[in-house]
Design an enzyme around this catalytic site. Structure first.
Site, mmCIF file in Angstrom:
data_model
loop_
_atom_site.group_PDB
_atom_site.id
_atom_site.type_symbol
_atom_site.label_atom_id
_atom_site.label_comp_id
_atom_site.label_asym_id
_atom_site.label_seq_id
_atom_site.Cartn_x
_atom_site.Cartn_y
_atom_site.Cartn_z
ATOM 1 N N CYS A 101 38.067 -20.046 -31.167
ATOM 2 C CA CYS A 101 38.277 -19.728 -32.577
ATOM 3 C C CYS A 101 37.097 -18.863 -32.973
ATOM 4 O O CYS A 101 35.976 -19.351 -33.092
ATOM 5 C CB CYS A 101 38.318 -20.998 -33.421
ATOM 6 N N CYS A 104 35.882 -19.521 -36.993
ATOM 7 C CA CYS A 104 35.156 -20.769 -37.296
ATOM 8 C C CYS A 104 35.102 -21.558 -35.986
ATOM 9 O O CYS A 104 34.516 -21.051 -35.033
ATOM 10 C CB CYS A 104 35.750 -21.523 -38.468
ATOM 11 N N SER A 105 35.688 -22.744 -35.941
ATOM 12 C CA SER A 105 35.653 -23.498 -34.683
ATOM 13 C C SER A 105 36.892 -24.368 -34.563
ATOM 14 O O SER A 105 36.803 -25.531 -34.151
ATOM 15 C CB SER A 105 34.391 -24.362 -34.616
ATOM 16 N N CYS A 106 38.084 -23.817 -34.895
ATOM 17 C CA CYS A 106 39.319 -24.595 -34.838
ATOM 18 C C CYS A 106 39.531 -25.142 -33.423
ATOM 19 O O CYS A 106 39.257 -24.458 -32.433
ATOM 20 C CB CYS A 106 40.508 -23.731 -35.227
#
Lengths: 199, 219
Positions: A101, A104-106
């Site tokens: 991701c 962000c950090s999905c």
């Protein structure tokens, strides 16, 4: 090797303590509710969920087809509730999938738990879309040039997990034995499943 | 929002720092922040679009230095301020010892029922059919809003192929700002490495993104 610089300054510990005491006094949060979230992510979800589905998929081609078609239902069959919109993608000799991701950090929390630090760090997020072969090689996974690489940049509320290839020579292993070979990294797509003799 | 959080394809961030046997939370505060963030979300669950946009407004030093859970903390503080639950400067005053902890024992709310992950309910029914079909060639728009968006900069004005048509989902660009759900179809779009990275692309590599309909135009 550790990424301590990604885990904040000494001041932040005090800041969070002060915030929790304020919110508790205001009646906005209870320490028990915070504990419940922590326990859930430390104990109830994690890569073992994903590993169970992958091991079953290796043993049962029909299950694998259902996992690829509708991951939530396939996880339900194993008694695992999926609360994200999860899609499972399958690695083959011709095509390798890897998940990131960049914005962000999905990450598929229900089936893999919370992401590792490197997944959330700028090096991985910036590079794996541009130079996946190099990044994977750096992480110990050299893929032949004939293998196409698909990088899934999770930009919507759809979460991806990778179904790694079953290691050769594991055909007679039990489901429990196979589960132990399905590492977190293999389900992100930065590694192959572990070899039985390496465990 | 054209800002440093949009990391895809950027140079200079070094090598991957892989850590063996990583714990879920490295420091106690990380778990407390994450727990507070989910425990203070409404019964409909957390508005992740707004949460992400708040983290995008962090100063760059904090964004990188305090890591993932530092971003959750910044986002939580901003949310509480926006909702009037935390006064501007209240937390700093508490830290400086200017506001003592209230002496009387306050009654904490009961822990919410059910799972801390309440689910991400973003799929919506819309009347119109999807504008694009699987296999169709598209081109992404030159979409550069000052606010939140999920079209990464590296994928603007690029040609790709629709790999899959998904149901309509809540549109982050408006939902992050309280401007309505504005649901639109989401498409998995495949881009060839060469289209995104030019002559520095690695052969035989592809990127897939899940993009909302208004990010796309017919090729």
């Amino acid at each position: 090797m550790t990424a301590t610089h990604e885990h904040g300054t000494p001041e932040i510990e005090l800041r969070v303590e002060a915030l929790e005491s304020l919110l508790t006094e205001k009646g906005l949060v209870s320490p028990a509710a915070v504990d419940a979230v922590i326990n859930y992510f430390e104990q109830d979800v994690g890569p073992l969920n994903g590993a169970k589905a992958v091991a079953r998929a290796w043993l049962d081609p029909d299950y694998k087809a259902r996992l690829i078609e509708d991951a939530s239902s396939a996880f339900n069959e194993l008694g695992i509730t999926v609360r994200d919109n999860v899609i499972a993608v399958e690695n083959t000799a011709e095509e390798h999938n890897v998940v990131v991701c960049t914005l962000c950090s999905c990450y598929p929390w229900s089936v893999l738990g919370l992401p590792p630090t490197w997944y959330k760090a700028p090096a991985y997020r910036s590079r794996v879309v541009r130079e996946p072969r190099k990044v994977l090689a750096e992480m110990g996974l050299e893929l032949p040039k004939s293998t196409a690489i698909r990088v899934w940049d999770s930009s919507a509320e759809i979460r991806y997990m990778v179904v790694p290839e079953q290691p050769q020579g594991t055909e007679s292993m039990t489901e429990n034995e196979l589960e132990a070979l399905v590492t977190r990294d293999s389900m992100i797509g930065v590694a192959q499943a572990a070899q039985p003799n390496a465990k | 929002m054209n800002r440093f959080h949009d990391l895809g394809g950027q140079h200079g961030y070094g090598s991957i720092e892989w850590e063996p046997d990583e714990p879920v939370f490295h420091e106690r505060w990380e778990g407390r922040v994450f727990g507070m963030s989910l425990a203070t979300s409404s019964s409909e669950g957390i508005n992740l679009d707004a949460t992400r946009h708040r983290a995008e407004q962090l100063d760059p030093v904090s964004y990188f230095q305090n890591g993932y859970f530092g971003r959750w903390l910044a986002s939580l503080e901003l949310k509480l301020e926006e909702e009037g639950l935390l006064a501007d400067g209240e937390l700093d005053q508490r830290l400086q010892g200017k506001i003592k902890s209230s002496a009387k024992e306050s009654k904490p709310p009961p822990a919410p029922e059910g799972n801390p992950l309440r689910g991400l309910h973003v799929i919506r029914e819309v009347d119109e059919p999807p504008a694009f079909a699987q296999g169709q060639a598209i081109r992404t728009r030159n979409h550069q809003p000052a606010g939140h968006t999920r079209l990464p900069a590296y994928a603007r004005c690029r040609s790709g192929i629709i790999a899959r048509v998904h149901p309509a989902m809540v549109f982050p660009d408006t939902n992050a700002h309280g401007k309505g759900e504005n649901p639109q179809y989401v498409y998995t779009v495949e881009f060839a490495g060469e289209e995104l990275w030019g002559d520095s692309a690695e052969p035989g590599t592809f990127v897939r993104l899940d993009l909302w309909e208004s990010y796309l135009a017919a090729a």
